[in-house]
Scaffold this active site. Structure first.
Site: not given
Ligand code: NDP
Length: 282
Positions: A73, A110, A136, A138, A247
């Site tokens: 993205k 999104d 926090a 993408g 979602g």
């Molecule tokens: P990113 O990799 O950009 O961010 C992941 C986030 O999750 C970070 O804030 C990370 O924390 C946190 N995280 C990961 N594992 C854990 C854990 N075990 N406990 C607590 N926090 C955790 O991913 P995205 O933001 O792109 O995606 C996030 C979710 O949103 C995914 O499940 C994705 O499938 C979903 N999504 C769904 C969409 C839809 O249309 N329904 C569209 C876009 C996304 P840290 O920063 O500390 O690593």
């Protein structure tokens, strides 16, 4: 980009991995529903290293538009010649359209997808309510502006890596009351709507949430989706949420907005979300 005129209406989603993407199923359903027989939509595995070449190839083979998902993205945002205001704010693009002059336009659907699912499909109130976003990354970046446009009382972002939550709160502070927190500071607080935008559900995990975190008659929404209820959806049900869902509705709604950008027709979404079609194994 180099212009090349091939009269074929090809669309695709690029991502890595991409095997399990539901987007082809959704867009083929939209195309059928709106009678657009010439439109095709496929899923193509594209790692970050080959993204730019893959976009150019796709265009040269008659491609009209693309969806981009993890991890592409931000690259799509950088590669687009022109982006929408909402894509500009979040620095990420999930929808690319090849314009007639050969330039590449980028948008991010999104945020609007989430808001449509919350407010239109699920009838969840946001105005004057307190909202907690877990994560926090993408996805949070992509939904914050649209969420704040609904004028909630407060949006709190909580993240494992607390500095990222603070950075986002600062970036979006001009649009509403946004705060940042670590998980250990959540004790004694409660929220009307909790949105899980972490990647935890993808690994069957749940962030550490105090039992009192959800207000009475509150709502839980997990951006992640799966065939079975995610750990966060289960947590919401166990903690008395009025609604606790995954979602899939956001996925369909963000796709509908992309379809509209490309084709100028807004597909019907509700029946697809309510049908079990997307919850069946591919
Ligand atoms: P990113 O990799 O950009 O961010 C992941 C986030 O999750 C970070 O804030 C990370 O924390 C946190 N995280 C990961 N594992 C854990 C854990 N075990 N406990 C607590 N926090 C955790 O991913 P995205 O933001 O792109 O995606 C996030 C979710 O949103 C995914 O499940 C994705 O499938 C979903 N999504 C769904 C969409 C839809 O249309 N329904 C569209 C876009 C996304 P840290 O920063 O500390 O690593």
């Amino acid at each position: 980009m180099v212009a090349k005129h091939i009269n074929e209406q090809r669309y695709a989603v690029f991502g890595h991995p991409i095997k399990h993407s539901l987007s082809p199923r959704i867009h083929r359903h939209f195309a059928e529903q709106t009678g657009q027989k010439a439109m095709s939509y496929t899923a193509i595995d594209v790692p970050a290293e080959t993204f730019k070449a893959a976009v150019t190839d796709f265009y040269n083979q008659g491609g009209k538009g693309l969806n981009c998902t993890v991890p592409l993205k931000e690259l799509a945002y950088d590669f687009a010649d022109d982006v929408s205001a909402r894509a500009q704010r979040c620095g990420a693009v999930n929808t690319l359209m090849f314009k007639d002059d050969g330039s590449l336009y980028g948008d991010n659907t999104d945020g609007i997808g989430l808001i449509r699912d919350l407010t239109v499909n699920l009838n969840i109130p946001i105005q004057d309510r307190t909202v907690l976003i877990l994560g926090a990354g993408g996805a949070t970046r992509g939904i914050l502006e649209m969420l704040l446009n609904e004028t909630p009382k407060q949006v709190c972002i909580v993240n494992r890596t607390q500095s990222k939550a603070h950075d986002l709160a600062e970036l979006f502070a001009g649009l509403g009351y946004v705060t940042a927190s670590g998980y250990q500071e959540l004790n004694q607080q409660s929220f009307d709507l909790i949105i899980n935008a972490t990647a935890a559900s993808l690994h069957g995990d749940l962030p550490p949430l105090p039992n009192t975190l959800l207000a009475d008659n509150g709502y839980c929404y997990d951006l992640a989706y799966a065939l079975e209820p995610t750990p966060f959806v289960k947590w919401g049900i166990e903690h008395g949420a009025d609604i606790s869902v995954d979602g899939i509705g956001m996925l369909v709604e963000q796709a509908a907005e992309a379809f509209y950008i490309w084709r100028g027709v807004y597909p019907e979404t509700r029946l697809l979300i309510e049908s079990n079609l997307l919850k069946q194994k591919q």
